[in-house]
Scaffold this active site. Structure first.
Site, PDB file in Angstrom:
ATOM      1  N   LYS A  54     -78.404   8.612 -30.733  1.00 36.70           N
ATOM      2  CA  LYS A  54     -77.284   7.988 -31.450  1.00 36.70           C
ATOM      3  C   LYS A  54     -76.013   8.064 -30.613  1.00 36.70           C
ATOM      4  O   LYS A  54     -75.248   7.098 -30.528  1.00 36.70           O
ATOM      5  CB  LYS A  54     -77.089   8.674 -32.815  1.00 36.70           C
ATOM      6  CG  LYS A  54     -78.196   8.298 -33.792  1.00 36.70           C
ATOM      7  CD  LYS A  54     -78.280   9.200 -35.012  1.00 36.70           C
ATOM      8  CE  LYS A  54     -79.539   8.888 -35.806  1.00 36.70           C
ATOM      9  NZ  LYS A  54     -79.796   9.795 -36.923  1.00 36.70           N
ATOM     10  N   GLN A  98     -77.045  14.854 -39.567  1.00 29.13           N
ATOM     11  CA  GLN A  98     -78.461  14.733 -39.220  1.00 29.13           C
ATOM     12  C   GLN A  98     -79.298  15.617 -40.148  1.00 29.13           C
ATOM     13  O   GLN A  98     -79.059  16.810 -40.276  1.00 29.13           O
ATOM     14  CB  GLN A  98     -78.663  15.153 -37.751  1.00 29.13           C
ATOM     15  CG  GLN A  98     -80.064  14.908 -37.231  1.00 29.13           C
ATOM     16  CD  GLN A  98     -80.437  13.426 -37.212  1.00 29.13           C
ATOM     17  OE1 GLN A  98     -79.693  12.587 -36.734  1.00 29.13           O
ATOM     18  NE2 GLN A  98     -81.610  13.111 -37.765  1.00 29.13           N
ATOM     19  N   ASP A 121     -74.477   6.164 -42.926  1.00 29.93           N
ATOM     20  CA  ASP A 121     -75.929   6.278 -43.126  1.00 29.93           C
ATOM     21  C   ASP A 121     -76.352   5.621 -44.440  1.00 29.93           C
ATOM     22  O   ASP A 121     -77.526   5.368 -44.664  1.00 29.93           O
ATOM     23  CB  ASP A 121     -76.319   7.776 -43.177  1.00 29.93           C
ATOM     24  CG  ASP A 121     -77.206   8.176 -42.016  1.00 29.93           C
ATOM     25  OD1 ASP A 121     -77.729   7.272 -41.340  1.00 29.93           O
ATOM     26  OD2 ASP A 121     -77.368   9.393 -41.788  1.00 29.93           O
TER      27      ASP A 121
END
Ligand code: NAP
Length: 296
Positions: A54, A98, A121
């Site tokens: 990412k 994460q 997200d």
């Protein structure tokens, strides 16, 4: 029949190239770069790889990334105060935590503490709820968002098609089904969600015009479970022993690709299908957050 190979790697590269141009002109216009904060707790090797990918994607596109790396011993309160600081930091446009988090930390509490305006997200219940009621100006969860994009490349008009999703997780199965049932998006499908309670899953999968496999079971979807002409999106990322290379593992999907491709109209490979799209959509959401926060 020879299936169309849905090239997620190329599609993601095209999306990233478009975003790179967008970002360059945004930076020109307002003199600052979009910024994504990536929070990684602990030293889970898979999570480290995801975060590295990412951060690399950000660098390629001209997005600033801010890595927040903390030991697994961090307390829940400490993590919540990190998020509170990122929420109010005007230089940070998007925040990604994460997953999974260490067991002593309540994942929901952490995700719910995030400013929905920075939830790139798309996991915050505010964004999920707005998606469910058909609002279009929300951050869509990146993996199903990427799947929808891939479906649109081979089936531009999905209205009335029967989409069957195998798996009902909050990050893939449920949002996927929800996005594709909406009347106001590139969707309008008739939707079925399957899970472990199905007595005979193939009863459902054989009806699919579009089949999204997201169950996390290697090569679970076999040729007899699909009908001719189906569009297959394989979300699965499963590591199995590589018999050709003893001691090594390889990545396979939830679909028995070699057998199913002979019946499908189109199919995603693993790797090179959904995986690269997830990061591309994360970048897209981050740029969107930047635009909104800067009134652009
Ligand atoms: P998950 O949270 O483990 O959920 C799996 C779902 O599949 C559950 O709803 C489960 O049903 C269902 N399921 C499992 N075995 C089944 C069976 N035998 N028959 C019917 N349903 C079954 O998984 P996830 O997080 O959604 O991930 C699914 C897969 O996608 C994994 O391989 C994961 O690595 C991959 N993934 C890939 C990406 C990407 O970027 N490419 C992103 C996220 C996930 P129950 O609810 O009844 O238990």
């Amino acid at each position: 029949m020879m299936a169309i190979l849905i090239d997620g790697k190329q599609t993601a590269a095209d999306i990233r190239a478009g975003l790179k141009q967008d970002i360059a002109s945004l930076v020109n216009e307002c003199g600052k770069k979009p910024c994504l904060a990536v929070v990684l707790i602990g030293d889970n090797p898979a999570s480290q790889v995801y975060v590295r990918n990412k951060v690399a994607a950000c660098a390629e596109l001209g997005i600033e990334s801010r890595e927040v790396l903390r030991d697994a011993s961090i307390t829940e309160d400490e993590l919540l105060s990190i998020l509170a600081a990122l929420n109010t930091d005007p230089a940070v446009n998007g925040i990604l935590v994460q997953l999974p988090l260490p067991k002593h930390i309540d994942e929901k509490k952490v995700l719910y503490s995030m400013d929905p305006a920075k939830d790139v997200d798309g996991f915050h219940p505010f964004n999920i709820g707005r998606m469910m009621i058909g609002d279009t100006d929300v951050f869509l969860p990146c993996t199903p968002f990427g799947c929808q994009e891939l479906i649109s490349r081979v089936m531009p008009d999905t209205a009335g098609k029967h989409l069957v999703v195998v798996g009902r997780s909050n990050i893939v199965g449920k949002p996927m089904a929800n996005m594709m049932v909406q009347k106001n998006r590139n969707a309008n499908c008739i939707v079925t969600i399957c899970h472990t309670a199905a007595p005979d899953l193939s009863v459902y999968t054989r009806q699919a015009d579009i089949l999204v496999a997201a169950c996390g079971v290697p090569r679970f979807i076999t040729a007899p479970m699909v009908k001719d002409g189906v569009v297959v999106i394989d979300v699965g990322m499963n590591r199995i022993d590589d018999v050709a290379n003893p001691g090594k593992t390889r990545l396979v999907g939830d679909v028995d690709f070699d057998a199913v491709k002979d019946k499908a109209l189109a199919i995603t490979p693993v790797p090179g299908g959904v995986g690269p799209m997830t990061i591309a959509m994360l970048m897209k959401n981050t740029v969107r957050a930047f635009r909104i926060q800067n009134g652009m």
